[in-house]
Design an enzyme around this catalytic site. Sequence first.
Site, PDB file in Angstrom:
ATOM      1  CB  SER A 122      35.379   1.476   2.274  1.00 40.57           C
ATOM      2  OG  SER A 122      35.855   1.543   3.552  1.00 40.57           O
ATOM      3  CB  SER A 124      35.664  -3.759   6.182  1.00 41.40           C
ATOM      4  OG  SER A 124      36.430  -2.610   6.111  1.00 41.40           O
ATOM      5  CG  ASP A 168      36.730   4.202   4.897  1.00 38.48           C
ATOM      6  OD1 ASP A 168      36.976   5.324   4.411  1.00 38.48           O
ATOM      7  OD2 ASP A 168      37.591   3.320   5.012  1.00 38.48           O
TER       8      ASP A 168
END
Length: 381
Positions: A122, A124, A168
């Site tokens: 993750s 991003s 996330d």
Amino acid sequence: MHPQLLPTYHSNFSGSPLIAFAPGRINLIGEHTDYQEGFVFPAAVKQGIWVAIQKNDIRSCRLISADFGQEFSFDLDSFTPKKGHWANYAMGMCALMKQSGYEVKGFDMVIGGNIPVGSGLSSSAALSVGIGTAISALFDFDIPKKNLALYAQKSEHLYAGVKCGIMDPYASAFGREGKALLLDCRSNTHQEIPVHLGNYSLILVNSKVKHSLADSAYNKRREACEESVRLLQANYPEIITLRDLSISDLGKIEEILPKSFFPKAKHVITECDRVHEAAKALQSGDLITFGRLLDASHTSLSQDFEVSCPELDFLAQIATSMPEVLGSRMMGGGFGGCTINLVRTDFLEKFKSHIQIGYEKRFLKSPEFIPVEVFEGARML
Ligand code: GLA
């Protein structure tokens, strides 16, 4: 610290920057449940994104990626996201902060990270949370972590087109050293559970598969869950999401839902149950049960939810065939990325070589091994 962050900053901008860090995340168990307001069990890791930031006196934000050697500027009063560009995450966070009334002004920023690309850790979410943490500190906004996580999620919806859940960015923002977060994705609150693994370690195996349709398949799974809820509401008017159903409802649900939808709903309902069981097992030091739940999660993701791929199935299956491995499953959205494995620490080298040999023989490419440690969430350094 990222070796190129400060040199890049000083050779392009003036002043001394503030530095934020936001980590990537692993997820112990609880996959494809967050967007049904279910339960997940993630933790932050040591790998992450560093953001160096300082004010400038213009209405523009100037960004440099230390890893890609690319520059990007946008005007705070009018900016247009560029499809697929990393700078969208900065534009997204600025847009959402401005909408919430924060007076974001011009800044110079350098970004660098050490999360393996496409690994499913993750990056991003780490990027958005890192940027949000940096901007909040720079302008003394003091934005609560939960809001930063919500902005990061919304930014992913609006600017990357992935209708992801909260897991996330939440894990990146709230992670704690040595603790996993038992997160309720309805109330967006969590309980910290110590991760004591004794003689065992967590290791990720990156399949190095990146499915080009993964984002649209992800959104389709989400829609299938939402459609199941609509169909079930005729018989269960009180439910808001699949999270409101339990394993004892499965028989009745199977009679109501079409054959293509039932297994997906079943996955979400059973996975929420596995999250609670896994948290209990981890808390009581029962790693064998914990590992079995990881295996069961993989089977459910692969057979019922259909988000695995031959490479991930192979990696999970070869891992679980070794007695020194207590559990293995695909991690994250699926269709590629990593498996997460609970492996006896003194067996790690053999584990890697068995997997490497088997995977290369079958898929003619090498997997990547990523050791992970459960660590602190986003912070200013
Ligand atoms: C991706 C999404 C998360 C979550 C997982 C699957 O990582 O960003 O919100 O849905 O997939 O559990």
